[in-house]
Design a protein around this motif. Structure first.
Motif, PDB file in Angstrom:
ATOM      1  N   ILE A 220      -0.204  32.768  47.978  1.00 54.83           N
ATOM      2  CA  ILE A 220      -1.615  31.987  47.839  1.00 54.83           C
ATOM      3  C   ILE A 220      -2.885  33.113  47.120  1.00 54.83           C
ATOM      4  O   ILE A 220      -3.292  32.869  46.399  1.00 54.83           O
ATOM      5  CB  ILE A 220      -2.197  31.564  49.142  1.00 54.83           C
ATOM      6  CG1 ILE A 220      -2.389  32.306  50.322  1.00 54.83           C
ATOM      7  CG2 ILE A 220      -1.386  30.095  49.036  1.00 54.83           C
ATOM      8  CD1 ILE A 220      -3.203  31.690  51.179  1.00 54.83           C
ATOM      9  N   ALA A 222      -1.960  35.903  45.643  1.00 55.30           N
ATOM     10  CA  ALA A 222      -1.525  36.336  44.488  1.00 55.30           C
ATOM     11  C   ALA A 222      -1.847  35.298  43.256  1.00 55.30           C
ATOM     12  O   ALA A 222      -2.476  35.713  42.437  1.00 55.30           O
ATOM     13  CB  ALA A 222      -0.054  36.427  44.284  1.00 55.30           C
ATOM     14  N   GLU A 223      -1.944  34.031  43.589  1.00 53.31           N
ATOM     15  CA  GLU A 223      -2.388  32.805  42.643  1.00 53.31           C
ATOM     16  C   GLU A 223      -3.848  33.088  42.438  1.00 53.31           C
ATOM     17  O   GLU A 223      -4.294  32.760  41.341  1.00 53.31           O
ATOM     18  CB  GLU A 223      -1.963  31.576  43.221  1.00 53.31           C
ATOM     19  CG  GLU A 223      -1.562  30.554  42.299  1.00 53.31           C
ATOM     20  CD  GLU A 223      -1.259  29.326  42.577  1.00 53.31           C
ATOM     21  OE1 GLU A 223      -1.214  29.044  43.804  1.00 53.31           O
ATOM     22  OE2 GLU A 223      -1.572  28.330  41.817  1.00 53.31           O
ATOM     23  N   LEU A 224      -4.546  33.334  43.425  1.00 55.35           N
ATOM     24  CA  LEU A 224      -5.884  33.484  43.372  1.00 55.35           C
ATOM     25  C   LEU A 224      -6.331  34.772  42.376  1.00 55.35           C
ATOM     26  O   LEU A 224      -7.674  34.995  41.834  1.00 55.35           O
ATOM     27  CB  LEU A 224      -6.601  33.717  44.670  1.00 55.35           C
ATOM     28  CG  LEU A 224      -7.808  33.246  44.667  1.00 55.35           C
ATOM     29  CD1 LEU A 224      -7.931  31.861  44.902  1.00 55.35           C
ATOM     30  CD2 LEU A 224      -8.523  33.772  46.030  1.00 55.35           C
ATOM     31  N   MET A 225      -5.343  35.644  42.397  1.00 58.55           N
ATOM     32  CA  MET A 225      -5.609  37.120  41.427  1.00 58.55           C
ATOM     33  C   MET A 225      -5.286  36.614  39.936  1.00 58.55           C
ATOM     34  O   MET A 225      -5.474  37.513  39.063  1.00 58.55           O
ATOM     35  CB  MET A 225      -4.868  38.034  42.230  1.00 58.55           C
ATOM     36  CG  MET A 225      -4.849  38.470  43.256  1.00 58.55           C
ATOM     37  SD  MET A 225      -6.531  39.404  43.454  1.00 58.55           S
ATOM     38  CE  MET A 225      -7.553  38.199  44.409  1.00 58.55           C
ATOM     39  N   GLY A 226      -4.800  35.432  39.804  1.00 57.76           N
ATOM     40  CA  GLY A 226      -4.653  34.843  38.584  1.00 57.76           C
ATOM     41  C   GLY A 226      -2.845  35.181  38.035  1.00 57.76           C
ATOM     42  O   GLY A 226      -2.758  35.286  36.867  1.00 57.76           O
ATOM     43  N   ILE A 227      -2.061  35.538  38.955  1.00 58.71           N
ATOM     44  CA  ILE A 227      -0.777  35.458  39.012  1.00 58.71           C
ATOM     45  C   ILE A 227      -0.083  34.067  39.117  1.00 58.71           C
ATOM     46  O   ILE A 227      -0.248  33.412  40.114  1.00 58.71           O
ATOM     47  CB  ILE A 227      -0.228  36.436  40.112  1.00 58.71           C
ATOM     48  CG1 ILE A 227      -0.636  37.856  39.905  1.00 58.71           C
ATOM     49  CG2 ILE A 227       1.368  36.402  39.967  1.00 58.71           C
ATOM     50  CD1 ILE A 227      -0.219  38.667  40.987  1.00 58.71           C
TER      51      ILE A 227
END
Ligand SMILES: Nc1ncnc2c1ncn2[C@@H]1O[C@H](COP(=O)(O)OP(=O)(O)OP(=O)(O)O)[C@@H](O)[C@H]1O
Ligand SMILES: [Mg+2]
Lengths: 359, 272
Positions: A220, A222-227
């Motif tokens: 989750i 990671a997704e927030l970092m733009g991955i």
């Protein structure tokens, strides 16, 4: 004592970001490469090259492949054997359809076929995680293995049902087939493995590797970092399967010299590679080498090494001993040290660095 | 009795009104039968520090989750930088410039401090897979350029000594600091902090307060933070919104909120 970084100041970020920042490591690497490329071909016996070194290198490549998926991205696969098979059969078809093209080109190109199939079987990772994804890769293993046996076109309708590796030349010297010497095959394999190790190490030390590890550690965030999760996972499946595919092609063309999927690319092979990654160290390139060395050399060492040392050991006993040692070690590493031999190696280096002081 | 203050919230926009970065209008969120947020409205102005407070389970974390796309409210509207958003994903929030930290640290445990912070730069890195195969030339230059930026953050947060330590081995206080660093690496326009000081000792809290204020002042970053320590909230925030059982019960400057009877009741646990 000799292993010190004192006095080696890094004056740029580039120097600090080098993969081997310490001088002694770089010297060590140069020595190992010299032994591998010069000493072993010159002085190594055919037995050493054919029974120890070639299997070790093939497995190291496959283990790097699985480590990218399992160790770096956190997706456990039980399909590595099958992806190796995709590489082997792709290479076989390519070189029989286009015999004029250099075999090394086809060995490397076969990785792309494995990568494509890997991506297809990685698609479920959009929806499923953990145990269920592992089961999906298991399905890939059985489905692909079935295809290798049931689609005669893949093995050119050979009566044996197996791949029969043809002779292929490189600069007039046979590289594959019955006339290729172990030394030639070893040198070709070594070059491929070194090249792909360098590339894998580049990938995992940069943005791509960080995005894989981020997905592994906390998706989750990671997704927030733009991955984007799916592309990151699929890329990992692709690269991992590429490595397994090339390893499979190497296994058939540079080691076995022919064979059948049910022997070479079965579920046991998938497990063997997974154990290499676990024992060697999850998320470590060098660990893949340790694991491959350990598991591929242990049976030979038990079978030939112990009798040579005067300890009589029958074949079956050696085999059982092999399984017992592996089983115990896998349990040990899973429970005590998930980072495997690679971590022990690091701890050892750290001890050496501060020797003779305990800290 | 304090209805007036609560009701007076929808400010009439005038030319001189401070620019709004984010507006939340009538947001309602439920999980099955549980109402986590009911009809909540507030706004966040550019460059302010906005605190969201309330007792446990009031819906504070849920509010942040709506803002950055983890949850999709059943009703209401969220406008960021003047754009209304439909069901967006956390990835889109990151793209638009929203970064956050989590109540229970969500770091990449197996990676070093430096790698964690570098991961925050992902969206700013554009070199393709091809260049990364070689780790030379453009890909390496890009890595170095972002490494420099991250080193500045590391200096700023005073965590040079743990640069190469896997974060899983760090004490909790330092992990919180690394997580702030990772969010800062995104150079966000809006920074959401979910209890950045929870579980810290006094000294660590003071450090953290200093970092938050410095980020706000030096870079003009807008910050929304959830915090239980009233002293901290009153000290550093420009405006405070108070939630209780998913309802907004007060909104205003720290002093206004402190004097509000409903807030006092909520915190002293008076039943309604
Ligand atoms: N994913 C979820 N599924 C079901 N219920 C949820 C979920 N997330 C939050 N809730 C519920 O919503 C309510 C608000 O929770 P939330 O975490 O937003 O509170 P909070 O104000 O952050 O509390 P705390 O101070 O304890 O962190 C709680 O009753 C909680 O149980
Ligand atoms: Mg919360």
């Amino acid at each position: 004592m000799f292993y010190r970084e004192a006095g080696q100041f890094k004056t740029s970020y580039a120097a600090d970001m080098a993969i081997f920042p310490i001088l002694q490591d770089r010297i060590g690497l140069a020595v190992i490469l010299a032994i591998a490329f010069i000493a072993i071909p010159l002085f190594g016996s055919n037995f050493l090259i054919q029974t120890v070194m070639i299997p070790f290198l093939v497995f190291a490549l496959a283990a790097i492949g699985l480590n990218i998926l399992t160790g770096y991205t956190g997706l456990i696969s039980l399909g590595s054997g099958a992806f190796m098979g995709v590489g082997a059969y792709a290479c076989y078809k390519l070189t029989t359809i286009f015999p004029g093209v250099n075999i090394i080109v086809w060995i490397l190109a076969s990785g792309f076929f494995a990568a494509a199939i890997g991506v297809v079987f990685g698609l479920p990772s959009l929806r499923i995680k953990g145990f269920y994804l592992t089961v999906a890769t298991l399905a890939a293993q059985f489905f692909l293995q079935w295809s290798f046996v049931r689609i005669p076109w893949l093995y050119n309708y050979n009566a044996s049902g197996a791949i029969e590796v043809p002779q292929r030349l490189l600069a007039g010297i046979p590289v594959t087939g019955a006339n290729a010497t172990p030394v030639t095959r070893y040198l070709v394999l070594l070059s491929i493995v070194i090249l792909l190790t360098w590339i894998a190490s580049n990938l995992v030390h940069g943005r791509i590797g960080r995005s894989w590890m981020a997905v592994r550690d906390m998706d989750i965030a990671a997704e927030l970092m733009g991955i984007r999760l799916l592309p990151a996972k699929l890329l990992s499946f692709a690269v991992s399967s590429f490595y397994c595919g090339v390893a499979g092609a190497c296994m058939m063309f540079l080691w076995y010299g022919g064979g059948e999927a049910n022997d070479a690319f079965n579920i046991n092979q998938s497990f063997t590679i997974l154990f290499m990654v676990i024992i060697g160290g999850l998320g470590s390139i060098i660990g893949s080498y340790f694991g491959a060395a350990f598991i591929s050399i242990l049976p030979t060492a038990l079978k030939f090494g112990l009798p040579a040392m005067g300890i009589a050991l029958s074949g079956p006993v050696a085999e059982h001993l092999n399984y017992i040692i592996l089983g115990v070690l896998i349990l040990f590493f899973l429970i005590v040290e998930p980072h495997g031999l690679a971590r022990l190696w690091q701890v050892g280096k750290q001890k050496l660095r501060v020797w003779p002081f305990p800290y | 009795m304090n209805e007036t203050m609560v009701q007076s919230q929808p400010v009439v926009a005038s030319a001189s009104a401070p620019e709004k970065l984010l507006t939340v209008e009538n947001v309602t969120l439920s999980f099955g039968g549980v109402r986590a947020l009911s009809d909540v409205s507030f706004d966040i102005r550019k460059s302010e520090i906005r605190a969201i407070i309330g007792p446990n389970g009031a819906g504070k974390t849920s509010m942040l989750n709506c803002i950055n796309g983890f949850y999709h409210p059943q009703a209401g509207r969220i406008t960021f930088k003047g754009k209304m958003r439909q069901r967006m994903r956390p990835y889109d929030a990151a793209l638009q410039g929203i970064a956050r930290t989590f109540q229970n640290v969500a770091l990449f445990k197996g990676m070093t401090t430096l790698d964690n912070i570098l991961t925050g730069r992902t969206l700013k890195m554009h070199r393709s897979f091809f260049w990364h195969l070689f780790r030379h030339g453009p890909a390496m230059n890009e890595e170095i350029e972002h490494r420099k930026y991250c080193e500045e953050i590391i200096d700023f947060l005073e965590i040079e000594h743990i640069r190469k330590t896997p974060v899983g081995r760090l004490p909790y206080g330092l992990q919180k600091r690394v997580e702030l660093g990772r969010a800062l690496a995104m150079q966000p326009d809006l920074l959401l902090l979910d209890e950045p000081m929870a579980g810290m000792n006094l000294e660590e809290k003071e450090d953290m307060c200093r970092f938050i204020l410095d980020v706000n002042r030096q870079f003009g970053t807008t910050i929304a933070l959830i915090e239980h320590d009233m002293g901290v909230v009153m000290d550093i925030s420009d405006r405070v919104v108070v939630l209780e059982y998913g309802h907004k019960i007060a909104d205003g400057s720290p002093d206004e909120v402190k004097a509000d009877q409903r807030v006092i009741d909520a915190y002293l646990g008076v039943s309604h």
